[in-house]
Design a protein around this motif. Structure first.
Motif, short mmCIF file in Angstrom:
data_model
loop_
_atom_site.label_atom_id
_atom_site.label_comp_id
_atom_site.label_asym_id
_atom_site.label_seq_id
_atom_site.Cartn_x
_atom_site.Cartn_y
_atom_site.Cartn_z
N GLU A 197 0.94 -1.44 -0.13
CA GLU A 197 -0.05 0.09 -0.07
C GLU A 197 0.76 1.33 0.12
O GLU A 197 1.92 1.31 0.54
CB GLU A 197 -0.82 -0.16 1.35
N LYS A 232 13.36 -5.11 2.94
CA LYS A 232 12.72 -5.15 4.32
C LYS A 232 11.23 -4.99 4.36
O LYS A 232 10.59 -5.38 5.42
CB LYS A 232 13.62 -4.37 5.46
N ILE A 233 10.81 -4.41 3.45
CA ILE A 233 9.57 -3.91 3.23
C ILE A 233 8.58 -4.54 1.98
O ILE A 233 7.67 -5.25 2.18
CB ILE A 233 9.20 -2.46 3.33
N PRO A 242 8.89 -8.72 1.54
CA PRO A 242 7.98 -9.59 2.37
C PRO A 242 6.50 -9.29 2.13
O PRO A 242 5.73 -10.31 2.71
CB PRO A 242 8.49 -9.01 3.86
N PHE A 243 6.11 -7.96 2.10
CA PHE A 243 4.81 -7.84 1.75
C PHE A 243 4.29 -8.73 0.49
O PHE A 243 3.24 -9.01 0.40
CB PHE A 243 4.55 -6.32 1.37
#
Lengths: 264, 259
Positions: B145, B165-166, B169-170
């Motif tokens: 998002e 890191k973001i 994984p999302f």
């Protein structure tokens, strides 16, 4: 200038003639026009306005996430043209990483900035304690209530000890009772940490309860109609809503929104 | 539901199905070359265990190889398509067209080009499996998002850190969804490749059993293919569980969902 004074100056926010347009499906939409607002170091300023008045865009401009099409935002006197290291942000939704624990989410802020999170474990646990999340350090976000998630998000916004805290309707997604509780908590935390706060909300009473000054925004294009000072001593309890200064400030804010034809 | 009940119902259903199969064969007096009884199939599984294992190993190797190839190519390709509008605009129509005809139809061509060995089977497995991986990766990368991206930017994260890191994984849950579809497809691809031209593998053995009207062996091969499919699928599911414990526990917390 002493170093404390220098630090103080770094904690100020200034908006000068800020305007913003973005391309919509029906041509360019003017979201903001001619915004002038100065927030002094350690001051708590709330921006109140109806949905769609561009107040979130305003916060994103201060945060350096959006470049204004006119005018400029400055932090500590220096123009903002990218995210500023001395800023912490709390969004409307907690935006926690679901695979990281509460402590891990808070540490994220440090890791991303290249600060060793392990050496700052003390800072993280102090913050967790400050917001009342002790015992939940290892919990995953989906195991927490909405209010607790937002507390964790607040810790994440504070962990790199920024001078400025930007909050974009941080309690907007919470139920009314949790919301009131969070206002009290935020006041307590602010009294302890004294950050410069720009607090976006659409709740008049929340704005008056928390802020030193309330900037009233009118929509399309968003402009600041008035800035209402709130002369109430702190800490303010819920009893303050019966105080004449409180009701007067609420009435003044409502009056300015009314004048813009914006009270539902 | 308790742990025991999780297993009781499916096991009972399988046992009932086997019983019904056995009963039908006996009651209708079906000859083994039409439908062999379950006991007969079990017998063949035991007596031909070595043969089945040898050919099963070939098919498993081809299926796993095709699947891994589809992941190694599909995930970076999906990311590249999300990263670059130009790439997406130029490659996406080609990809969609390439999916609009049955990929097994190119199997004969691939056999002509690459011969009867393992390589053409890997390629066919890859061809049928890589699209779900690409689509899963695209959906996953897009599912991040704007709030999350704003957060990453506000933390002054470097693009690489924000990605590792973001964003990644999302995206992983959807990448795994694509991989679960892909692993089932890659087994199909391997068997089809063996049908078209091979000297070993369960698909090859299947054709041989069919030509000789050796229906019990045919059934035994089907059981082996089922076992391979199940093991591969649950292998990916296990990898997901290890890589994304948070995601699995979140899904388990929702009502009416398992695994």
């Amino acid at each position: 200038m002493t170093s404390a004074a220098a630090q103080d100056a770094a904690a100020s926010i200034a908006l000068r003639g800020v305007g913003h347009r973005f391309a919509g499906s029906a041509g360019a939409v003017e979201a903001l026009r001619g915004i002038d607002l100065a927030v002094a170091p350690h001051e708590f300023v709330a921006v109140v306005g109806p949905s769609g008045c561009g107040k979130s865009t305003l916060m994103r401009i201060v945060a350096g996430l959006v470049r204004p099409s006119a005018g400029e935002a400055a932090i500590g006197g220096a123009p903002v043209d990218c995210p500023h290291p001395d800023v912490g942000i709390v969004f409307q939704r907690p935006v926690l990483l679901p695979w990281r624990s509460v402590a891990g989410n808070i540490a994220m802020q440090l890791e991303m900035r290249g600060i060793d999170a392990r050496s700052e474990a003390g800072r993280i646990s102090a913050l967790v304690k400050l917001v009342g999340l002790e015992g939940f350090e290892r919990a995953l976000p989906h195991e927490l209530s909405g209010g607790m998630q937002q507390r964790a998000a607040l810790c994440r916004a504070l962990v790199h000890d920024p001078a400025i805290l930007l909050m974009d309707e941080p309690f907007g997604a919470l139920d009314a009772m949790t919301r009131e509780q969070m206002s009290l908590e935020l006041q307590r935390i602010w009294l302890e940490r004294r950050k410069t706060v720009l607090f976006i909300t659409h709740s008049i009473s929340e704005a008056v309860f928390l802020a030193d000054r309330v900037a009233v925004m009118t929509p399309r294009p968003g402009r600041i109609a008035a800035v209402v000072p709130v002369a109430l001593p702190r800490p303010r309890g819920f009893a303050v809503i019966e105080d004449r200064a409180f009701t007067a400030a609420v009435r003044a804010v409502r009056g300015h929104l009314d004048a813009a034809g914006m009270v539902e | 539901m308790g742990r025991a009940a999780d297993w009781t119902y499916p096991l009972a259903a399988v046992a009932l199905a086997l019983l019904a199969w056995h009963g039908a064969v006996a009651a209708l007096a079906l000859p083994p070359y039409l439908v062999p009884a379950p006991a007969l199939v079990a017998e063949r599984l035991a007596s031909d265990a070595q043969l089945l294992l040898r050919h099963g190993a070939v098919t498993t190797f081809e299926a796993v190889g095709g699947f891994l190839l589809s992941v190694v190519v599909g995930v970076p390709l999906g990311m590249a398509l999300v990263w670059s509008r130009v790439l997406e605009k130029s490659l996406m129509p080609l990809l969609v067209v390439s999916q609009s005809f049955p990929k097994v139809a190119v199997a004969p061509l691939i056999i002509i080009w690459f011969g009867l060995g393992v390589a053409p089977k890997l390629l066919i497995g890859f061809l049928v499996a890589f699209f779900p991986v690409v689509i899963g990766t695209i959906a996953g990368m897009r599912s991040v998002e704007t709030d999350v991206l704003d957060l990453a930017r506000s933390m002054q994260a470097t693009p690489l850190k924000a990605f590792l890191k973001i964003r990644l994984p999302f995206a992983l849950p959807q990448i795994f969804s694509g991989m679960k579809v892909a692993v089932a497809f890659s087994t199909v691809g391997a068997v089809v490749g063996e049908w078209v031209g091979a000297e070993s593998g369960l698909g090859y053995l299947l054709l041989w059993a069919n030509a000789n009207l050796d229906t019990p062996l045919l059934f035994a091969i089907l059981v082996c293919l089922m076992a391979i499919g199940l093991v591969l699928y649950y292998g990916v599911a296990l990898a997901e569980r290890l890589a994304l414990p948070w995601h699995v526990s979140m899904r388990a917390a929702e009502p009416g969902s398992t695994l």
